[in-house]
Design a protein around this motif. Structure first.
Motif, PDB file in Angstrom:
ATOM      1  N   SER A   4      21.229  87.110  11.114  1.00  8.47           N
ATOM      2  CA  SER A   4      20.520  87.135  12.391  1.00  8.47           C
ATOM      3  C   SER A   4      19.095  87.645  12.227  1.00  8.47           C
ATOM      4  CB  SER A   4      21.269  88.021  13.395  1.00  8.47           C
ATOM      5  OG  SER A   4      22.522  87.468  13.723  1.00  8.47           O
ATOM      6  N   PHE A   5      18.178  86.986  12.910  1.00  7.75           N
ATOM      7  CA  PHE A   5      16.759  87.349  12.891  1.00  7.75           C
ATOM      8  C   PHE A   5      16.230  87.332  14.319  1.00  7.75           C
ATOM      9  CE2 PHE A   5      17.644  85.672   8.704  1.00  7.75           C
ATOM     10  CZ  PHE A   5      16.929  86.506   7.854  1.00  7.75           C
ATOM     11  N   ASP A   6      15.082  87.930  14.492  1.00  9.73           N
ATOM     12  CA  ASP A   6      14.398  87.849  15.788  1.00  9.73           C
ATOM     13  C   ASP A   6      13.685  86.504  15.935  1.00  9.73           C
ATOM     14  OD1 ASP A   6      15.032  90.511  16.698  1.00  9.73           O
ATOM     15  OD2 ASP A   6      13.594  91.239  15.212  1.00  9.73           O
ATOM     16  N   ALA A   7      13.276  85.939  14.807  1.00 11.26           N
ATOM     17  CA  ALA A   7      12.568  84.656  14.833  1.00 11.26           C
ATOM     18  C   ALA A   7      12.740  83.945  13.504  1.00 11.26           C
ATOM     19  CB  ALA A   7      11.083  84.859  15.126  1.00 11.26           C
ATOM     20  N   THR A  24       5.853  89.782  12.606  1.00 14.86           N
ATOM     21  CA  THR A  24       6.324  90.966  11.866  1.00 14.86           C
ATOM     22  C   THR A  24       5.529  92.203  12.243  1.00 14.86           C
ATOM     23  OG1 THR A  24       4.911  90.326   9.990  1.00 14.86           O
ATOM     24  CG2 THR A  24       7.232  89.659   9.901  1.00 14.86           C
ATOM     25  N   MET A  28       9.112  92.431  14.661  1.00 16.40           N
ATOM     26  CA  MET A  28      10.226  91.490  14.597  1.00 16.40           C
ATOM     27  C   MET A  28      10.716  91.282  13.171  1.00 16.40           C
ATOM     28  SD  MET A  28       9.350  88.461  17.303  1.00 16.40           S
ATOM     29  CE  MET A  28       8.720  88.802  18.954  1.00 16.40           C
ATOM     30  N   LYS A  29      11.996  90.999  13.060  1.00 17.66           N
ATOM     31  CA  LYS A  29      12.609  90.608  11.798  1.00 17.66           C
ATOM     32  C   LYS A  29      12.556  89.086  11.744  1.00 17.66           C
ATOM     33  CE  LYS A  29      17.050  90.761   9.318  1.00 17.66           C
ATOM     34  NZ  LYS A  29      18.492  91.133   9.447  1.00 17.66           N
ATOM     35  N   VAL A  30      11.838  88.559  10.756  1.00 18.82           N
ATOM     36  CA  VAL A  30      11.502  87.136  10.731  1.00 18.82           C
ATOM     37  C   VAL A  30      11.962  86.485   9.432  1.00 18.82           C
ATOM     38  CG1 VAL A  30       9.626  85.447  10.906  1.00 18.82           C
ATOM     39  CG2 VAL A  30       9.489  87.608  12.185  1.00 18.82           C
ATOM     40  N   ASP A 122      19.979  77.540  18.401  1.00 19.68           N
ATOM     41  CA  ASP A 122      19.527  78.830  17.860  1.00 19.68           C
ATOM     42  C   ASP A 122      20.066  79.088  16.454  1.00 19.68           C
ATOM     43  OD1 ASP A 122      22.164  79.179  18.530  1.00 19.68           O
ATOM     44  OD2 ASP A 122      21.879  81.090  19.567  1.00 19.68           O
ATOM     45  N   ALA A 133      18.622  82.848  15.425  1.00 12.73           N
ATOM     46  CA  ALA A 133      17.538  83.595  16.068  1.00 12.73           C
ATOM     47  C   ALA A 133      17.312  83.054  17.467  1.00 12.73           C
ATOM     48  CB  ALA A 133      16.249  83.501  15.244  1.00 12.73           C
ATOM     49  N   ARG A 135      14.445  82.787  18.780  1.00  8.69           N
ATOM     50  CA  ARG A 135      13.135  82.106  18.759  1.00  8.69           C
ATOM     51  C   ARG A 135      13.020  81.331  17.462  1.00  8.69           C
ATOM     52  NH1 ARG A 135      12.657  87.395  19.537  1.00  8.69           N
ATOM     53  NH2 ARG A 135      12.138  88.171  21.639  1.00  8.69           N
TER      54      ARG A 135
END
Length: 459
Positions: A4-7, A24, A28-30, A122, A133, A135
């Motif tokens: 899982s990531f934020d983007a 970043t 965010m964790k990208v 997603d 993610a 996004r």
């Protein structure tokens, strides 16, 4: 197992890396996924290598003209194409390495090499790995379009990518396509010593431009010994004892041209056909471009498309501006829109064409009352001093609002000088503001106020 990531950013072209930096930095964790070459088209097969080659071709052209400047150089000059190619390769490699090094050292970013495909709105799959993610940003760029011409599968042909691998100068290069990419390679290889023929289906070169620009560019190329064949009504390819025969069937001239190499330069297509966009529900048009709104969001919430793949611009600078728009809206609460962007670009033949806003023909179609001014580069001191006086400047303005609607500078430093007009248009200033500027002498830009002072109603 799903990570899982934020983007998630798909593609490390012009927009992707900078967006990764902003996201970043915002905590965010990208994840950024790249399946081939970091840096995208510009760094690897577009602007950087081609303009490096253009620079080498310009050096060869100046060397041949050296006597005009009182300089004696042994003639004929010799082209070391391997060194020319090596120089372009070095420029690309250094830039690509710089992008990759930056990304791999970026805190909060996970760089993944592989082919990303959507599993849902997603979820993205890369091999056996699943990434999720809220996004997802698509920045996958485009590639050369290979048209379904008769005989295209029977001969070896070049694209703007494969031609960069040449280490020898073609004996005779036939360029199919008389638009921006084709014309740059045509002049470049002519200056390297190849015979060159341009074959264009339409009645004139660079049909997007005004007719006077098309004709002036044609004259520039013809003056250098390039054969230009327009109205090519039946383009077909087939093997020939001397290389490749290209059927033209023009209204005049020989119906066939025989060359050693053929470059197909007839447009681009987006790299969207193998992303699994249907599984995410992302809509594309008939040509494969991803539909986006004014903020570059797709029809699926949480998915954006940036750069060449969205059909809203085909340039490095528009791709970067896509990043700026998305980042400003997402992170800064701004309301930036693609529709606010003023179109600007350049054609890198020599002399270059700098263009901004509407062409004269486009401005006429708006129904406005127009003011137009045009001045040849033979009236520009800097051009005279450099011995490069081909081309002209042209400005189109709204007669009632005094706003500049568009401009073209075909001439030495035209790609740089056009920015004075672009900046004024972005500032929303009327043309009298720029008309009363006091530019530096001697420059190409110093003639812009003079051109503006000559604006007259279009009859």
């Amino acid at each position: 197992m799903t990570q899982s990531f934020d983007a998630i950013i798909i593609g490390a072209g012009q927009a992707g890396p900078s967006l990764a930096g902003r996201l970043t930095a915002a905590g965010m964790k990208v994840a950024l996924v790249e399946r081939k070459l970091f840096g995208g088209t510009c760094v690897n097969t577009g602007c950087m290598p081609t303009k490096t080659l253009v620079a080498s071709a310009y050096a060869a052209h100046l060397a041949r003209r050296s006597s005009e400047y009182g300089i004696a150089i042994e003639s004929p000059i010799r082209i070391d194409m391997k060194r020319v190619k090596a120089r372009a390769d070095t420029v690309s490699t250094n830039a690509r390495t710089g992008v990759e090094t930056w990304l791999r050292g970026m805190g909060g970013l996970t760089v993944i090499e592989g082919h990303a495909r959507f599993e849902g709105p997603d979820v993205v799959r890369i091999g056996e790995s699943l990434l999720k993610a809220p996004r997802i940003f698509i920045n996958v760029g485009g590639r050369a379009s290979v048209p379904d011409l008769p005989g295209v599968g029977t001969v070896e042909h070049l694209t703007n990518t494969s031609i960069l691998k040449l280490e020898t100068v073609p004996r005779h290069l036939i360029v199919v396509g008389g638009s921006y990419i084709g014309l740059e390679f045509a002049q470049m290889y002519r200056r390297f010593g190849a015979e060159v023929t341009i074959v264009e289906k339409g009645p004139r070169l660079i049909a997007r431009e005004d007719e006077d620009i098309s004709e002036a560019v044609r004259e520039i190329l013809v003056d250098e010994g390039i054969v230009v064949r327009t109205d090519a009504t039946c383009i077909a390819l087939k093997p020939h004892a001397d290389g490749i025969a290209v059927g033209i069937d023009c209204t005049s001239g020989e119906p066939v041209a025989v060359g050693s190499h053929v470059l197909l330069a007839v447009g681009r297509r987006p790299n969207t056909d193998d992303l699994g966009l249907d599984k995410a529900g992302v809509a594309v048009d008939a040509r494969g471009y991803i539909g986006v709104d004014d903020g570059l969001a797709t029809n699926v919430p949480g998915i954006w498309a940036l750069g060449d793949c969205n059909g809203r611009g085909a340039f490095t600078h528009t791709s970067y501006n896509d990043y700026e728009i998305v980042a400003a809206n997402l992170l800064d609460g701004a309301g930036r829109r693609v529709s606010d962007r003023i179109s600007a670009y350049a054609l890198y033949v020599d002399p270059p064409l700098g263009r901004v806003g509407l062409s004269e023909a486009e401005a006429m179609h708006t129904g406005r009352k127009l003011l137009v001014s045009k001045r040849p580069m033979t009236r520009v001191g800097r051009a005279i001093e450099k011995g490069e006086t081909k081309g002209f400047m042209k400005v189109v303005a709204d007669a009632e609002t005094k706003q500049i609607l568009g401009a073209a500078i075909l001439g030495v430093s035209g790609d740089e000088a056009i920015h004075g007009i672009l900046d004024m248009m972005n500032a929303g200033a009327s043309y009298p503001v720029l008309q009363w500027a006091v530019p530096i002498h001697p420059t190409v830009s110093e003639l812009i106020p003079t051109v503006l002072g000559d604006l007259k109603p279009r009859t």
